[in-house]
Each structure stands twice: as structure tokens, then as C-alpha cells.
Design a protein around this motif. Structure first.
Motif, mmCIF file in Angstrom:
data_model
loop_
_atom_site.group_PDB
_atom_site.id
_atom_site.type_symbol
_atom_site.label_atom_id
_atom_site.label_comp_id
_atom_site.label_asym_id
_atom_site.label_seq_id
_atom_site.Cartn_x
_atom_site.Cartn_y
_atom_site.Cartn_z
ATOM 1 N N ILE A 125 -19.916 33.947 5.392
ATOM 2 C CA ILE A 125 -20.556 32.702 5.814
ATOM 3 C C ILE A 125 -22.055 32.796 5.555
ATOM 4 O O ILE A 125 -22.708 33.772 5.938
ATOM 5 C CB ILE A 125 -20.289 32.440 7.310
ATOM 6 C CG1 ILE A 125 -18.858 31.946 7.503
ATOM 7 C CG2 ILE A 125 -21.272 31.436 7.894
ATOM 8 C CD1 ILE A 125 -18.620 30.522 7.037
ATOM 9 N N SER A 173 -15.326 26.606 9.172
ATOM 10 C CA SER A 173 -16.024 27.847 8.824
ATOM 11 C C SER A 173 -15.036 28.958 8.498
ATOM 12 O O SER A 173 -15.226 29.711 7.519
ATOM 13 C CB SER A 173 -16.933 28.273 9.981
ATOM 14 O OG SER A 173 -17.939 27.313 10.234
ATOM 15 N N TYR A 219 -24.969 33.025 9.007
ATOM 16 C CA TYR A 219 -24.066 33.099 10.158
ATOM 17 C C TYR A 219 -24.795 32.828 11.470
ATOM 18 O O TYR A 219 -24.353 32.017 12.290
ATOM 19 C CB TYR A 219 -23.403 34.481 10.191
ATOM 20 C CG TYR A 219 -22.728 34.810 11.499
ATOM 21 C CD1 TYR A 219 -21.443 34.370 11.779
ATOM 22 C CD2 TYR A 219 -23.391 35.562 12.484
ATOM 23 C CE1 TYR A 219 -20.826 34.661 12.989
ATOM 24 C CE2 TYR A 219 -22.783 35.862 13.692
ATOM 25 C CZ TYR A 219 -21.505 35.408 13.939
ATOM 26 O OH TYR A 219 -20.903 35.698 15.134
ATOM 27 N N TYR A 227 -16.692 38.315 8.453
ATOM 28 C CA TYR A 227 -16.742 37.556 7.198
ATOM 29 C C TYR A 227 -17.261 38.380 6.014
ATOM 30 O O TYR A 227 -17.794 37.813 5.076
ATOM 31 C CB TYR A 227 -17.624 36.316 7.358
ATOM 32 C CG TYR A 227 -17.199 35.399 8.469
ATOM 33 C CD1 TYR A 227 -15.985 34.723 8.416
ATOM 34 C CD2 TYR A 227 -18.001 35.217 9.585
ATOM 35 C CE1 TYR A 227 -15.586 33.890 9.438
ATOM 36 C CE2 TYR A 227 -17.613 34.381 10.620
ATOM 37 C CZ TYR A 227 -16.406 33.722 10.537
ATOM 38 O OH TYR A 227 -16.013 32.900 11.550
ATOM 39 N N SER A 251 -18.792 42.617 10.852
ATOM 40 C CA SER A 251 -18.735 41.157 10.817
ATOM 41 C C SER A 251 -17.323 40.688 10.472
ATOM 42 O O SER A 251 -16.588 41.378 9.764
ATOM 43 C CB SER A 251 -19.727 40.633 9.774
ATOM 44 O OG SER A 251 -19.449 39.287 9.442
ATOM 45 N N SER A 311 -14.752 30.186 4.453
ATOM 46 C CA SER A 311 -15.139 31.561 4.145
ATOM 47 C C SER A 311 -13.979 32.345 3.542
ATOM 48 O O SER A 311 -14.133 33.018 2.520
ATOM 49 C CB SER A 311 -15.643 32.248 5.416
ATOM 50 O OG SER A 311 -15.980 33.592 5.150
#
Length: 647
Positions: free
Chosen positions: A370, A359, A373, A619, A617, A363
Motif C-alpha cells: 500500500i 485497500s 500506509y 502488505y 507489515s 494491494s
């Protein structure tokens, strides 16, 4: 922006001892006499008990050996200083001021002593597990050399069985599981914004149990009768009463490795729950942290079951109990139920950290958040729960109660749902992304493709009628290698390449990294995919010999396996030369957002000069102005796509 520690926050360590005091100070000079002392204590206790009970002979080699497999490792640990702090505390000795002299690496020697720095321990884990990976791979080469032609070539059947048994045991207990623990040891505290693990001394002790377990397993080859030859599953009563002394080495080494896993898992759980940076809620955790959180829960719940199974078999052998002896009222299938209640969750112990690594890499290298998530995190928890409901699918042909087959088949197929969620999420993350085919990304994609093949064959094996036909054939060998080699080893390599700049402060050779990937990918598929074909035709696994009709395929598989083994040489050369002479790595060569990339490469001894404030976050790639954490107030920022090209 990177935060670089330019100073150490500890006092100068005390001067080293001189003269005879050197023999009393923790370290390698103390190890020999402490091992001798504990050997004497162990032998004395065993002899004294046998004399007091009137058992003859008083000196019985198998009993003494079993006791020494506990006593000698304790002497080694006491010698290197793993217990010094706790021993002083237990006897009420005055507490010494903590000078942190046992924390951090200032030279290569610091990697060969008890060290409380999670980053040093992570590197210790990885280097040690790669050693055992090479040892296990060499044993696999011996197995494939024997199977290159029908008939006896180099080994007798007992030695052959010992080779593949130790190979599998090393790969599972001494490579895959602890290699993931090593990567997590280095990365997870940094991802949390923590200065270290919650229990640094316990963390150090958990590492030093590993070489004990590994060398104990390897040394089973040199004891009378040779290595244990009952497979890594150690089925009773075969391994409890019908194998040489080497089986006791297997049973005790599993106890040491299991203790290491439990210590590490408890440490991760406490660290993740209590040491997150301000603002780092569970729904802002990187998925690697989620993966290690669920893995640690699995380890703590499941590992005591394999410890119990190995204690019972060892008691059957050494103490003459009859837990699994059917002729005296024992229940042999009980061993399998206990063992697989651990060992199927153990498959996910060997998979979930790899899911987290994939992951992170996918990403970052796709420059996209992602996909799904929260569902990705919840699917990890679903695997945790369902993993305990499928153990008996390993026992469809064992003679267990027939009514148990159908519910186990249903749960086996059901657990494919959360795994499928993850596969489709990774694909959706890459969809229309700006994919950079770096070495870590290639290994992550190799994992994804190989794991899907292993998962599809797992669906076949989860169906009772098909499993009855192909059980104990090479179809099962192909399945487990696609799941564990394709699913675990590819992600371990992805993680090593991805965090290598952070660990060493050096960049690896990208061309050699890609060469390593393609040699591994091609060699792996050439080795294990044909096993599906000969498996459904009846080629038995764990067989010393086979019918001539399988000779051509086995020769092809053996040649391919030698090529697969040779690919590791490229990896070792790249890692060693890059660590020594590679170009200096920037602090954030992949332009990732997670916290470990916001400090220098390698990180400061205590990770952060200031506590980071998490605000988003991990990502949010492509989101203007997005940042995961604020470091150094408003001056912290995240580089945009246009500022620095991806390496």
C-alpha cells in the motif's frame, strides 16, 4: 503455511432435552410461547398504567402497538436463548461449565440458532442482509415502474412515498451498515490473530436484533394506513404527527438496528485494542482493521443521536409531547440538526469499511505494498473527526441560521482532502503493479471510479449556491447513489468475492463473477448517471408525478434499473451453486500475507492452533523474504511470486 485444526477443543455437548423440557430449552420451540408471554406482559403494563392514570380509552391501539414493538422482540430474543446465560448469572444460578456447544457450525442448523462463533455470526449477518437487500431492491423496482411514465400507473401517492421510504431505510439500516459488520465479524478477529471477538454472547445478540428491525420495517406495509411515507430521514413534524401508524414501526426499527450497531462497535473496539497477536502493533494492522476501528468509534459516538431523534418524534406522536411542534413552542429544525449530526457521520460508517476492503483487494491484486500506509490510516482518523463538522450542509435550504452556511461549506470541502489522499494512494499502489483483474479487483476498481464521480458531485452540492439550485432534485438522488451504491455496494461485493473461499472453503465461478460485475457496472451507470442531467433541469426527487418533458429519460432510467436488478440474479446463482458444489478452495488462493489467509479454508473453530507472532507489515508484496507473521516457528513461510500463479 496453513495451520489446520484437526480436533475440537471443547467437551461433547449435553444430550438434547426430551418431552416437555424441549419447550423450556432455548430454541424455536420456545419462541411462540415466550412471544405470547411478553405480548401479554406488554399489553398488561400499558393497560394498567392507563387505568391507574384514568386515561381513556384504556385500550388504545397506537399505544399498545408501540409498547408491543418493544415487548414482542424481547420475547423472541428470550425464546431463542439470547439472554439465558445473563439471566442465570443475574439470579445467582450456579455457573454451568462452558462446553462450547453453542460455538461453531457443524451443520446448517447451527446458523439458525444463537451461536457465539464470530465466523458463524459473520455469515448470518451477510445472508440476512442480502435478504433485505433483495427486499429493498424489489421496492425500488416498484418505484421505477411507477416512474416509467408520467401520471399515476400502479400506486397512489401515499403508497408510492411508502415504497421509496422503506426502500431507502432497508438499504441503509438493514443492508449497507450491517453487511460491512458481517464481513468484519468474519475477518477482523482472524486478522488480529484472535480466537474470537471479545464478547461472543454480545456479538450473537447484536446479530439477532437485525431481523427484528428488518421485519418490523417491512411489516409497516400491513398496518392500518400503510407504511411510513416520510422518507428515510423521517423529518418532523411530518413523521411525528402527520403519518399513519407505520411511522412508529420505522422509529422502533431504527432503535433496534441502532442498538445492534452500538453493540457490534463496542465489541470491535475492545477486540482490536486488547486481543491483537504478539507483535501486532497499531502500525502493523491491516487497513481493514484500521477502517473498522474508526468506523466503530463513529458508531459509538454518533448512533445515540439518531436514537434520540427517533425517541423524540415517537414521544411527540404517542405521548403528545411537543419537541418539534412549532405551534406549541417546539423547534422543528432541531430534529434535522440532531438527525444529521448522526446521519452525515453515518455516510462514513457506510464508507470507511469499504475503504478498508478496497485497500486489501487492491494491494493483493496489484502485488504491491500500500502506498503511504501510515497516511492512509491517519486519513481514516481525519475523516472520523471532520465527519462531525459538516452535518448542516444537508440543511442549506431548510431555513437554518444563514451564518452557519459558510463554515459548513468550508468543512464540507475540507473533508475531501483525506478522501482524496486515499484515492491517490490506491492509484499509486496500482501504478506499475502486476495487476490481476479478478472479480474482487474489478469490483474494487468499479468502486474507485464510481466513488470519485460521487465525490465530485458532492463538491458541487457542498457549494451553497449550487446546492440551493439543485436541492430536492434528482441531482441529489444521483449523488447519494454514486456514493452509497457505487461506494458501498461495490466494496461489499468485492469483499464477499474476496473472502468467499475463506468463508466457505469453495471457489466461486470466476466467469459468472465477472459477468455480474459488468452487468452491475453498466446497469448502475445507465440508471443513475442520467439523473444528474434531469436533476439540474428541475426533475424533483420524491415526486409521484413529473412534467412530460422528463418522460423519455425516466423511461430509459426505469429500463436500466430493471437490468441492474436482474444482475443480482447472477450473483445469487453464483454464490449458492459455488457454496454447494464449487471446487475446493486452497488455503490462500490470492497469496495474501494477512493472517486470515494463513489458516485453513474455512478456518478452524477457534481460528489458530497456536498464537501467531507478527513480525512485519501486512502488505510487503515483492519484498524478498518478507512475512507478516510467523506460524509454527521457522517452518512458516510466504510463497514467492514464482511459486504459485494467482487464480
Amino acid at each position: 503455511m496453513s495451520i489446520v485444526a484437526e480436533h475440537d477443543v471443547h467437551a461433547a455437548p449435553a444430550p438434547p432435552p426430551t418431552g416437555l423440557r424441549r419447550l423450556l430449552a432455548p430454541g424455536w420451540l420456545r419462541v411462540p410461547w415466550m412471544i405470547s408471554l411478553f405480548f401479554g406482559i406488554g399489553a398488561g403494563i400499558a393497560v394498567l398504567v392507563r387505568w391507574a392514570e384514568g386515561w381513556h380509552p384504556i385500550w388504545k391501539g397506537e399505544v399498545i402497538t408501540t409498547v408491543e414493538l418493544a415487548a414482542v422482540p424481547l420475547g423472541f430474543l428470550a425464546g431463542i436463548g439470547a439472554f439465558d446465560y445473563w439471566a442465570r448469572y443475574a439470579i445467582g444460578s450456579p455457573t454451568r461449565p462452558e462446553d462450547h456447544s453453542g460455538h461453531g457450525a457443524r451443520s446448517w442448523r447451527d446458523y439458525f440458532r444463537v451461536n457465539t462463533d464470530h465466523k458463524v455470526i459473520g455469515v448470518q449477518y451477510l445472508v440476512t442482509t442480502i435478504f433485505f437487500f433483495l427486499a429493498a431492491g424489489l421496492l425500488a423496482m416498484f418505484v421505477r415502474a411507477e416512474l416509467a411514465k408520467p401520471g399515476a400507473q400502479y400506486f397512489d401517492p401515499q403508497t408510492y412515498n411508502g415504497l421509496f421510504s422503506v426502500h431507502a431505510s432497508l438499504m441503509i439500516f438493514l443492508f449497507v451498515i450491517p453487511a460491512f459488520a458481517g464481513l468484519a465479524n468474519f475477518v477482523v478477529p482472524l486478522m488480529l490473530g484472535a480466537p474470537d471477538m471479545a464478547f461472543p454472547r454480545l456479538n450473537a445478540l447484536s446479530f439477532w436484533l437485525l431481523p427484528i428491525a428488518g421485519f418490523m420495517m417491512l411489516s409497516s406495509f400491513i398496518v392500518p394506513g400503510g407504511a411510513f411515507a416520510c422518507g428515510w430521514t423521517g423529518y418532523a413534524p411530518l413523521c411525528s404527527t402527520h403519518q399513519p401508524l407505520g411511522s412508529v414501526f420505522f422509529q422502533m426499527s431504527v432503535q433496534w438496528a441502532g442498538a445492534s450497531s452500538i453493540m457490534t462497535a463496542l465489541n470491535f473496539l475492545v477486540t482490536i485494542i486488547t486481543m491483537r497477536a504478539p507483535g501486532l502493533t497499531f502500525w502493523r494492522l491491516p487497513l481493514l482493521v484500521w477502517a473498522n476501528f474508526t468506523t466503530s468509534l463513529l458508531v459509538v459516538i454518533a448512533t445515540p443521536f439518531i436514537a434520540g431523534s427517533q425517541f423524540f418524534t415517537m414521544f411527540d406522536r404517542v405521548l403528545h409531547t411537543h419537541f418539534f411542534d412549532a405551534t406549541l413552542g417546539g423547534y422543528p429544525l432541531g430534529y434535522q440538526h440532531i438527525f444529521w449530526f448522526y446521519s452525515h457521520p453515518a455516510v462514513y460508517i457506510m464508507m470507511l469499511p469499504g475503504f478498508g476492503i478496497a485497500s486489501e483487494v487492491i494491494s493483493v491484486m496489484s502485488r504491491k505494498p500500500i502506498f503511504g500506509y501510515r497516511l492512509m490510516a491517519l486519513s481514516l482518523m481525519a475523516i472520523l473527526v471532520l465527519g462531525f463538522s459538516v452535518w448542516a450542509h444537508h440543511m442549506f435550504v431548510s431555513g437554518m441560521a444563514p451564518w452557519l452556511r459558510v463554515p459548513m461549506m468550508a468543512t464540507t470541502l475540507l473533508i475531501a482532502v483525506p478522501t482524496g489522499i486515499k484515492v491517490f494512494s490506491w492509484l499509486a499502489t496500482m501504478w506499475e503493479g502486476r495487476i490481476h483483474f479478478t472479480t474482487p479487483m474489478l469490483f474494487a476498481l468499479g468502486f474507485l471510479s464510481m466513488f470519485v464521480i460521487g465525490g465530485l458531485s458532492g463538491i458541487y452540492l457542498g457549494a451553497v449556491p449550487i446546492d440551493i439550485h439543485v436541492s430536492d432534485t434528482y441531482f441529489v438522488v444521483a449523488h447519494i447513489h454514486y456514493v452509497l451504491f457505487g461506494g458501498s455496494l461495490f466494496t461489499i461485493f468485492a469483499g464477499i468475492y474476496y473472502w468467499f473461499p475463506k468463508m466457505t472453503g469453495r471457489m466461486f465461478n470466476e466467469k459468472l463473477g465477472k459477468l455480474h460485475f459488468w452487468l452491475t457496472f453498466i446497469g448502475f451507470n445507465a440508471t443513475f448517471f442520467p439523473m444528474h442531467l434531469i436533476g439540474v433541469q428541475g426533475m424533483q426527487r420524491r415526486a409521484f408525478d413529473y412534467p412530460p418533458k422528463f418522460a423519455d429519460w425516466n423511461l430509459f432510467i426505469s429500463i436500466a434499473s430493471f437490468g441492474l436488478g436482474a444482475s443480482t440474479v447472477v450473483f445469487l446463482y453464483n454464490m449458492i451453486t459455488s457454496w454447494a458444489h464449487g471446487p475446493r478452495a486452497p488455503d490462500n488462493p490470492w497469496r495474501a500475507l494477512t493472517l486470515e489467509w494463513q489458516v485453513s479454508s474455512p478456518p478452524p473453530i477457534f481460528n489458530f492452533d497456536e498464537i501467531p507472532q507478527v513480525v512485519g507489515s501486512p502488505y510487503e508484496y515483492g519484498v524478498p523474504g518478507a512475512r507478516h507473521a510467523v506460524l509454527n516457528g521457522d517452518r512458516a513461510g510466504v510463497e514467492t511470486e514464482e511459486e504459485v500463479p494467482v487464480r
